[in-house]
Design a protein around this motif. Structure first.
Motif, PDB file in Angstrom:
ATOM      1  N   ALA A 130       2.653  -9.716 -40.485  1.00 44.12           N
ATOM      2  CA  ALA A 130       3.505  -8.615 -40.020  1.00 44.12           C
ATOM      3  C   ALA A 130       4.968  -9.046 -39.987  1.00 44.12           C
ATOM      4  N   ARG A 131       5.231 -10.255 -39.517  1.00 48.37           N
ATOM      5  CA  ARG A 131       6.606 -10.765 -39.516  1.00 48.37           C
ATOM      6  C   ARG A 131       7.161 -10.862 -40.930  1.00 48.37           C
ATOM      7  N   GLY A 132       6.334 -11.298 -41.855  1.00 46.02           N
ATOM      8  CA  GLY A 132       6.757 -11.367 -43.252  1.00 46.02           C
ATOM      9  C   GLY A 132       7.137 -10.000 -43.780  1.00 46.02           C
ATOM     10  N   ALA A 133       6.358  -8.990 -43.427  1.00 46.24           N
ATOM     11  CA  ALA A 133       6.670  -7.628 -43.863  1.00 46.24           C
ATOM     12  C   ALA A 133       7.990  -7.161 -43.257  1.00 46.24           C
ATOM     13  N   VAL A 134       8.189  -7.442 -41.985  1.00 41.00           N
ATOM     14  CA  VAL A 134       9.439  -7.048 -41.314  1.00 41.00           C
ATOM     15  C   VAL A 134      10.625  -7.772 -41.938  1.00 41.00           C
ATOM     16  N   LEU A 135      10.481  -9.071 -42.179  1.00 45.87           N
ATOM     17  CA  LEU A 135      11.578  -9.858 -42.732  1.00 45.87           C
ATOM     18  C   LEU A 135      11.917  -9.452 -44.167  1.00 45.87           C
ATOM     19  N   SER A 136      10.985  -8.816 -44.847  1.00 48.10           N
ATOM     20  CA  SER A 136      11.276  -8.355 -46.212  1.00 48.10           C
ATOM     21  C   SER A 136      12.396  -7.315 -46.219  1.00 48.10           C
ATOM     22  N   TYR A 137      12.589  -6.608 -45.111  1.00 42.62           N
ATOM     23  CA  TYR A 137      13.712  -5.665 -45.022  1.00 42.62           C
ATOM     24  C   TYR A 137      15.035  -6.405 -45.186  1.00 42.62           C
TER      25      TYR A 137
END
Length: 109
Positions: free
Chosen positions: A30-37
């Protein structure tokens, strides 16, 4: 489904770890998905649980029920679940919202 609203910033609660391997991996994903922003040029903020609690309750050691009640009162909505109210507190804190601090007055004041 396409986003209904433009995203101009993203915030997440940092410092949270899972209790087992599966939950830890889910949190990392989930953090990886958020950081992709961030790679798309959208500002990403990591906030501590204490910062979110401070923003909505005025004290960093607020309990989960206190956070739930404060978020519901501030947003004018029914009580949410603990996870939802934590997320709303992070969003409010990231937007710069803050209630007055609660605590001991400083010496000499």
């Amino acid at each position: 489904e396409a986003l209904r609203h433009a995203v101009d910033s993203v915030a997440y609660e940092d410092g949270f770890g899972g209790k087992g391997m599966r939950s830890t991996m889910a949190i990392a994903e989930a953090r990886g998905a958020v950081l992709s922003y961030g790679f798309a040029g959208i500002p990403v903020q990591a906030l501590s649980p204490c910062s979110a609690k401070m923003a909505v309750c005025g004290k960093g050691n607020a309990t989960k029920p206190e956070v739930r009640e404060a978020v519901a009162r501030l947003l004018g909505c029914p009580l949410m679940g603990e996870d939802e109210s934590d997320a709303a507190a992070v969003a409010l804190a990231a937007s710069g919202f803050a209630v007055p601090r609660i605590g001991k007055p400083k010496r000499g004041t």
